[in-house]
Design a protein around this motif. Structure first.
Motif, mmCIF file in Angstrom:
data_model
loop_
_atom_site.group_PDB
_atom_site.id
_atom_site.type_symbol
_atom_site.label_atom_id
_atom_site.label_comp_id
_atom_site.label_asym_id
_atom_site.label_seq_id
_atom_site.Cartn_x
_atom_site.Cartn_y
_atom_site.Cartn_z
ATOM 1 N N ILE A 7 0.609 -1.204 -0.288
ATOM 2 C CA ILE A 7 -0.078 -0.285 0.079
ATOM 3 C C ILE A 7 0.848 0.958 -0.168
ATOM 4 C CG2 ILE A 7 -2.005 -0.921 1.168
ATOM 5 C CD1 ILE A 7 -0.951 1.032 3.856
ATOM 6 N N ALA A 8 2.693 1.203 0.708
ATOM 7 C CA ALA A 8 2.828 2.403 0.714
ATOM 8 C C ALA A 8 3.646 2.734 -0.957
ATOM 9 C CB ALA A 8 4.064 1.927 1.802
ATOM 10 N N VAL A 9 3.624 1.366 -1.314
ATOM 11 C CA VAL A 9 4.012 2.293 -3.013
ATOM 12 C C VAL A 9 3.208 2.751 -3.937
ATOM 13 C CG1 VAL A 9 6.221 1.278 -2.908
ATOM 14 C CG2 VAL A 9 3.676 -0.385 -3.428
ATOM 15 N N GLN A 10 1.707 2.047 -3.532
ATOM 16 C CA GLN A 10 0.448 2.814 -4.509
ATOM 17 C C GLN A 10 0.628 4.462 -5.218
ATOM 18 O OE1 GLN A 10 -3.220 2.010 -3.033
ATOM 19 N NE2 GLN A 10 -3.006 0.165 -3.320
ATOM 20 N N ALA A 11 0.740 4.452 -6.221
ATOM 21 C CA ALA A 11 0.907 6.274 -6.723
ATOM 22 C C ALA A 11 -0.097 7.101 -6.046
ATOM 23 C CB ALA A 11 1.136 6.422 -8.237
ATOM 24 N N PRO A 12 -1.256 6.819 -6.729
ATOM 25 C CA PRO A 12 -2.275 8.167 -5.710
ATOM 26 C C PRO A 12 -2.647 7.559 -4.232
ATOM 27 C CG PRO A 12 -3.614 6.142 -7.423
ATOM 28 C CD PRO A 12 -1.737 5.492 -6.628
ATOM 29 N N LEU A 13 -2.065 6.507 -3.553
ATOM 30 C CA LEU A 13 -2.334 6.400 -1.807
ATOM 31 C C LEU A 13 -1.036 7.443 -1.691
ATOM 32 C CD1 LEU A 13 -3.026 6.160 0.797
ATOM 33 C CD2 LEU A 13 -1.115 3.919 0.934
ATOM 34 N N ALA A 14 0.282 7.461 -2.349
ATOM 35 C CA ALA A 14 1.112 8.843 -2.367
ATOM 36 C C ALA A 14 0.699 9.858 -2.413
ATOM 37 C CB ALA A 14 2.577 8.079 -2.635
ATOM 38 N N GLY A 15 0.151 9.642 -3.139
ATOM 39 C CA GLY A 15 0.049 11.662 -3.555
ATOM 40 C C GLY A 15 -1.492 11.905 -1.795
ATOM 41 N N ALA A 16 -1.548 10.840 -2.175
ATOM 42 C CA ALA A 16 -2.618 11.839 -1.071
ATOM 43 C C ALA A 16 -2.271 12.088 0.504
ATOM 44 C CB ALA A 16 -4.148 10.555 -0.531
ATOM 45 N N LEU A 17 -1.408 10.403 0.655
ATOM 46 C CA LEU A 17 -0.372 11.514 1.572
ATOM 47 C C LEU A 17 0.374 12.714 1.399
ATOM 48 C CD1 LEU A 17 0.987 7.853 3.025
ATOM 49 C CD2 LEU A 17 -1.339 8.771 4.087
ATOM 50 N N ALA A 18 0.038 13.024 0.723
ATOM 51 C CA ALA A 18 1.239 13.804 0.485
ATOM 52 C C ALA A 18 0.952 15.100 0.805
ATOM 53 C CB ALA A 18 2.081 14.483 -0.837
ATOM 54 N N SER A 19 -0.659 14.901 0.710
ATOM 55 C CA SER A 19 -1.474 16.343 0.504
ATOM 56 C C SER A 19 -1.999 16.894 1.552
ATOM 57 C CB SER A 19 -2.809 15.861 -0.161
ATOM 58 O OG SER A 19 -3.611 15.098 0.384
ATOM 59 N N LEU A 20 -2.353 15.708 2.352
ATOM 60 C CA LEU A 20 -1.968 16.064 3.953
ATOM 61 C C LEU A 20 -1.315 16.783 4.928
ATOM 62 C CD1 LEU A 20 -2.765 12.239 5.828
ATOM 63 C CD2 LEU A 20 -4.669 13.549 4.535
ATOM 64 N N SER A 21 -1.609 17.678 5.331
ATOM 65 C CA SER A 21 -0.982 18.662 7.060
ATOM 66 C C SER A 21 -0.514 17.611 7.943
ATOM 67 C CB SER A 21 -1.888 19.427 7.664
ATOM 68 O OG SER A 21 -2.685 18.321 9.106
ATOM 69 N N PRO A 22 1.259 17.898 8.228
ATOM 70 C CA PRO A 22 1.851 17.254 8.863
ATOM 71 C C PRO A 22 0.893 16.505 9.808
ATOM 72 C CG PRO A 22 3.275 19.195 8.140
ATOM 73 C CD PRO A 22 1.461 19.651 7.655
ATOM 74 N N GLY A 23 0.258 17.176 10.935
ATOM 75 C CA GLY A 23 -0.493 16.652 12.453
ATOM 76 C C GLY A 23 -1.091 16.035 11.623
ATOM 77 N N ASP A 24 -2.216 16.142 10.775
ATOM 78 C CA ASP A 24 -3.118 14.826 9.622
ATOM 79 C C ASP A 24 -1.939 13.337 9.885
ATOM 80 O OD1 ASP A 24 -5.139 17.293 10.690
ATOM 81 O OD2 ASP A 24 -5.391 16.840 8.494
ATOM 82 N N ARG A 25 -1.313 13.929 8.820
ATOM 83 C CA ARG A 25 -0.529 12.670 8.450
ATOM 84 C C ARG A 25 0.305 12.098 9.612
ATOM 85 N NH1 ARG A 25 2.014 15.971 4.762
ATOM 86 N NH2 ARG A 25 3.455 15.664 5.896
ATOM 87 N N HIS A 26 0.562 12.341 10.920
ATOM 88 C CA HIS A 26 1.345 12.439 12.056
ATOM 89 C C HIS A 26 0.251 11.547 12.932
ATOM 90 C CE1 HIS A 26 5.315 13.493 12.527
ATOM 91 N NE2 HIS A 26 4.880 15.077 12.240
ATOM 92 N N VAL A 27 -0.770 11.489 12.897
ATOM 93 C CA VAL A 27 -2.392 10.998 13.266
ATOM 94 C C VAL A 27 -2.075 9.555 12.320
ATOM 95 C CG1 VAL A 27 -4.581 11.535 14.442
ATOM 96 C CG2 VAL A 27 -2.619 12.923 14.510
ATOM 97 N N LEU A 28 -2.375 10.220 11.042
ATOM 98 C CA LEU A 28 -2.747 8.675 9.944
ATOM 99 C C LEU A 28 -2.049 7.639 10.671
ATOM 100 C CD1 LEU A 28 -4.907 7.764 8.860
ATOM 101 C CD2 LEU A 28 -3.708 8.756 6.428
ATOM 102 N N LEU A 29 -0.447 7.965 9.835
ATOM 103 C CA LEU A 29 -0.013 6.796 10.252
ATOM 104 C C LEU A 29 0.647 6.374 10.990
ATOM 105 C CD1 LEU A 29 1.952 8.084 7.150
ATOM 106 C CD2 LEU A 29 0.304 6.809 7.076
ATOM 107 N N LEU A 30 0.478 7.030 12.624
ATOM 108 C CA LEU A 30 0.954 6.243 13.997
ATOM 109 C C LEU A 30 -0.037 5.244 13.791
ATOM 110 C CD1 LEU A 30 1.895 9.597 15.879
ATOM 111 C CD2 LEU A 30 3.858 7.341 15.374
ATOM 112 N N VAL A 31 -1.327 5.238 13.550
ATOM 113 C CA VAL A 31 -2.631 4.420 13.642
ATOM 114 C C VAL A 31 -2.251 3.291 12.976
ATOM 115 C CG1 VAL A 31 -5.171 3.694 14.238
ATOM 116 C CG2 VAL A 31 -3.806 6.206 14.626
ATOM 117 N N ALA A 32 -1.649 3.572 11.260
ATOM 118 C CA ALA A 32 -1.628 3.012 10.211
ATOM 119 C C ALA A 32 -0.183 1.740 10.716
ATOM 120 C CB ALA A 32 -1.986 3.605 8.758
#
Length: 203
Positions: A124-149
């Motif tokens: 899942i980490a190398v799916q281009a669409p997912l990578a783009g979606a993660l890049a669009s998140l704010s740093p705080g939101d990305r931290h929370v999502l990836l600490l959970v995921a």
């Protein structure tokens, strides 16, 4: 004939005990490193690549060692504390992370992110669409999502790690999930076949 391997330091002691004991016997802190460093390294590598993961893991435990006297021993597990330190250090590399995610979204490959594809369960980490979606998140939101995921922390553990209210964790996670779902659903590259790999944490 060889005997059984020696027991690890502080065998049976929880994290808080190890930290408390290490104030008088600093060498015991190595037990905490042995217990948690592989997971911290794996998490950082998935976000920044193998090279930075070595340095950030080492720095995480150096900071933890230097500040262990302030650790709240009522928190028996040190995982949130350690992931919080690592998250702060990752935050200093946020431009590198976003640049890698955007390159991955654009080309499907990036040297910084290449290590993410080393294991089948990291697809899942190398799916281009997912990578783009993660890049669009704010740093705080990305931290929370990836600490959970990726770190598999519970909501309260994420709150402890980032030193934010539990309600903020929930709101950030909901917002991040919504943005990722929207990005994946509107990206023409995200085909029905790829949707089988949609991570459960976006649902």
């Amino acid at each position: 004939m060889t005997g059984p391997p020696p027991a690890p330091p502080n065998d049976g002691a929880d994290d808080a005990d190890v930290i408390a004991q290490s104030l008088d016997e600093p060498e015991l802190f190595a037990g905490l490193y042995d217990r948690h460093a592989p997971d911290i390294h794996r998490y950082v590598a998935r976000r920044l690549g193998e090279g930075p993961a070595d340095d950030i893991t080492a720095e995480t435990f150096l900071i933890a060692f230097r500040t262990r006297g302030r650790y709240d021993t009522a928190r028996r597990l040190a995982r949130p504390w350690l992931y919080g330190i690592a998250a702060n250090l990752i935050g200093k590399h946020r431009r590198t992370e976003v640049r890698a995610l955007k390159a991955l979204a654009r080309t499907g490959h990036d040297p910084v992110a290449a290590s993410w594809s080393d294991r089948a369960d990291d697809r899942i980490a190398v799916q281009a669409p997912l990578a783009g979606a993660l890049a669009s998140l704010s740093p705080g939101d990305r931290h929370v999502l990836l600490l959970v995921a990726w770190a598999d922390l519970g909501y309260q553990e994420v709150a402890d790690a980032l030193r934010i209210p539990l309600g903020t964790v929930r709101s950030r996670l909901n917002r991040a999930r919504r943005k990722v779902r929207e990005a994946l659903s509107t990206d023409p590259a995200f085909t029905s076949a790829e949707q089988e790999l949609t991570p459960s944490w976006t649902k």
